[in-house]
Design an enzyme around this catalytic site. Structure first.
Site, PDB file in Angstrom:
ATOM      1  N   LYS A 112       0.842  -1.210   0.000  1.00 29.14           N
ATOM      2  CA  LYS A 112       0.000   0.000   0.000  1.00 29.14           C
ATOM      3  C   LYS A 112       0.873   1.254   0.000  1.00 29.14           C
ATOM      4  CE  LYS A 112      -4.127  -1.826   0.246  1.00 29.14           C
ATOM      5  NZ  LYS A 112      -5.132  -1.721  -0.779  1.00 29.14           N
ATOM      6  N   LYS A 195      -3.822 -13.256 -10.819  1.00 33.03           N
ATOM      7  CA  LYS A 195      -5.122 -13.686 -10.307  1.00 33.03           C
ATOM      8  C   LYS A 195      -6.241 -12.750 -10.741  1.00 33.03           C
ATOM      9  CE  LYS A 195      -5.692 -11.135  -6.106  1.00 33.03           C
ATOM     10  NZ  LYS A 195      -6.365 -11.140  -4.832  1.00 33.03           N
ATOM     11  N   LYS A 198     -10.378  -7.200  -8.647  1.00 36.66           N
ATOM     12  CA  LYS A 198     -11.039  -6.015  -9.198  1.00 36.66           C
ATOM     13  C   LYS A 198     -10.063  -4.881  -9.477  1.00 36.66           C
ATOM     14  CE  LYS A 198     -13.013  -5.573  -4.611  1.00 36.66           C
ATOM     15  NZ  LYS A 198     -13.032  -7.003  -4.287  1.00 36.66           N
TER      16      LYS A 198
HETATM   17  P1  ADP Z   1      -9.736  -8.254  -4.786  1.00 37.63           P
HETATM   18  O1  ADP Z   1      -8.408  -8.951  -4.939  1.00 37.63           O
HETATM   19  O2  ADP Z   1     -10.561  -8.334  -5.996  1.00 37.63           O
HETATM   20  O3  ADP Z   1      -9.603  -6.861  -4.231  1.00 37.63           O
HETATM   21  P2  ADP Z   1     -10.415  -8.965  -2.089  1.00 37.63           P
HETATM   22  O4  ADP Z   1      -8.988  -8.668  -1.736  1.00 37.63           O
HETATM   23  O5  ADP Z   1     -11.452  -8.038  -1.604  1.00 37.63           O
HETATM   24  O6  ADP Z   1     -10.525  -9.102  -3.667  1.00 37.63           O
HETATM   25  O7  ADP Z   1     -10.733 -10.468  -1.613  1.00 37.63           O
HETATM   26  C1  ADP Z   1     -11.812 -10.888  -0.833  1.00 37.63           C
HETATM   27  C2  ADP Z   1     -11.665 -12.403  -0.613  1.00 37.63           C
HETATM   28  O8  ADP Z   1     -11.671 -13.108  -1.861  1.00 37.63           O
HETATM   29  C3  ADP Z   1     -10.370 -12.799   0.098  1.00 37.63           C
HETATM   30  O9  ADP Z   1     -10.636 -13.875   0.999  1.00 37.63           O
HETATM   31  C4  ADP Z   1      -9.484 -13.260  -1.039  1.00 37.63           C
HETATM   32  O10 ADP Z   1      -8.523 -14.201  -0.605  1.00 37.63           O
HETATM   33  C5  ADP Z   1     -10.480 -13.888  -2.012  1.00 37.63           C
HETATM   34  N1  ADP Z   1     -10.012 -13.749  -3.413  1.00 37.63           N
HETATM   35  C6  ADP Z   1      -9.923 -12.607  -4.135  1.00 37.63           C
HETATM   36  N2  ADP Z   1      -9.466 -12.841  -5.398  1.00 37.63           N
HETATM   37  C7  ADP Z   1      -9.245 -14.181  -5.478  1.00 37.63           C
HETATM   38  C8  ADP Z   1      -8.779 -15.057  -6.525  1.00 37.63           C
HETATM   39  N3  ADP Z   1      -8.467 -14.602  -7.741  1.00 37.63           N
HETATM   40  N4  ADP Z   1      -8.691 -16.375  -6.265  1.00 37.63           N
HETATM   41  C9  ADP Z   1      -9.027 -16.860  -5.046  1.00 37.63           C
HETATM   42  N5  ADP Z   1      -9.468 -16.094  -4.012  1.00 37.63           N
HETATM   43  C10 ADP Z   1      -9.591 -14.770  -4.207  1.00 37.63           C
END
Ligand code: ADP
Ligand code: TRP
Length: 332
Positions: A112, A195, A198
């Site tokens: 961050k 991965k 968003k």
């Molecule tokens: P983003 O990466 O889209 O910002 P978040 O960090 O808000 O998503 O993730 C919320 C939950 O979803 C967490 O428990 C995270 O480990 C899981 N998660 C997010 N993206 C993936 C992915 N591509 N594969 C598996 N789990 C994921």
């Protein structure tokens, strides 16, 4: 007594297939067997300064999508973090024994600092303490999160153990990561690397609420290459990602068909993507329908949030009472 599970997701957009298969799907299984608390981490989302007029809508979006995906308020306690302000008192107590040095070493913090150098606020530094407070507030045994959250969970374990040590009492359980066997999935994105997420750029993620046309368009645009040039060749990352996605949403025989086609070099990526798009549409269509239905049912959504908050506060206030007593606060 049933063991306790706690997990949360920040309200920073819509749920995508990565959130679903990496987190929410596990929540749905867990709610049947555990005393479960699933919440929307809106306090956490303040680190990035959302606009006041956006905050409530974002929280509602995640609540609706949680429900549409299959979280059941009769089985699990579903709540909004800021409806349970007790967590802030525990956050304060834990912060007194969380050291600046160790918080600065957390990789998500360092990331961050790199990504938003103009907004390195104290909330960002103490993000792991608030997350620990979320978990310890219900004295969780297990926390189902993706791999990216491992270090934050490690801090929660440290803070729980430290509190117990300082006060000479095994009060908090040491929470463990939860995953079903080896099933810790990482859902790949459509841009050929890394991965699904968003914040990874336009076209990389497919959302549960996305309409069919847009899903097809995104999948058809997924990165591929010129095709295999040798029999049984190893797949480059972008192609492997398509197969991984297909394994998640399609029937095994569909995956087998395209895998064979890849290996004998007859594969047509256009056909594979068309099939993948249809299978994603088939999976998400009922969810999307439910999302639309629920987002128009404010009465139900409000009831779910209020009931969840009430149940979560019961458990939270018990913890706070006990922790205050352990620390030495006495009523006059
Ligand atoms: P983003 O990466 O889209 O910002 P978040 O960090 O808000 O998503 O993730 C919320 C939950 O979803 C967490 O428990 C995270 O480990 C899981 N998660 C997010 N993206 C993936 C992915 N591509 N594969 C598996 N789990 C994921
Ligand atoms: N930090 C988590 C994420 O970014 C969200 C979160 C906040 C959480 N508090 C939590 C997850 C407590 C599990 C338990 O995905």
């Amino acid at each position: 007594m049933r063991e306790t599970v706690v997990s949360g997701i920040r309200p920073t957009g819509n749920l995508h297939l990565g959130n679903y298969f990496g987190a929410v799907k596990n929540f749905i299984r867990l709610q049947n067997e555990y005393n479960s608390y699933f919440f929307i981490a809106d306090y956490h989302s303040l680190t990035t300064h959302p606009k006041p007029e956006d905050l409530h809508g974002r929280v509602k979006t995640i609540l609706v999508e949680y429900l549409a995906a299959g979280l059941d308020p009769e089985k699990a306690t579903l709540y909004v973090q800021s409806d349970v302000p007790e967590v802030l008192e525990l956050y304060l107590f834990l912060n007194m024994n969380a050291y600046v040095g160790e918080l600065e070493r957390v990789t998500t913090f360092k990331e961050k600092v790199r990504k938003q150098p103009d907004n390195v606020n104290a909330g960002l530094l103490t993000y792991p303490t608030l997350m620990a407070a979320d978990i310890l507030l219900h004295n969780a045994d297990f926390v189902p999160v993706g791999k990216d959250q491992e270090q934050n969970l490690e801090k929660a374990r440290d803070f729980a153990g430290r509190f117990n040590f300082i006060y000479g009492k095994e009060y908090f359980k040491i929470p463990q990561a939860f995953n079903f066997g080896n099933e810790l999935v990482k859902v790949p994105g459509l841009d050929g690397s890394g991965k699904m997420g968003k914040s990874e750029g336009e076209g990389n993620a497919i959302f549960l609420a996305e309409d069919e046309k847009s899903i097809r368009k995104k999948v058809m645009r997924a990165v591929t290459d010129g095709g295999p040039t040798q029999l049984n060749q190893e797949k480059p990352e972008a192609i492997q990602n398509l197969f991984t996605l297909m394994k998640i949403v399609s029937k095994p025989e569909t995956v087998q068909f395209f895998d064979d086609a890849y290996n004998n070099m007859s594969i047509r990526y256009g056909d594979m993507k068309k099939q993948l798009a249809e299978d994603i549409v088939a999976f998400t269509a009922p969810l999307r329908e439910r999302i639309i239905e629920l987002s128009n049912d404010d009465e139900y959504i409000n009831k779910v949030a209020r009931t969840g908050a009430e149940k979560a506060r019961e458990s939270a206030s018990k913890t706070i009472r006990e922790v205050r007593d352990i620390i030495g606060f006495r009523h006059f």
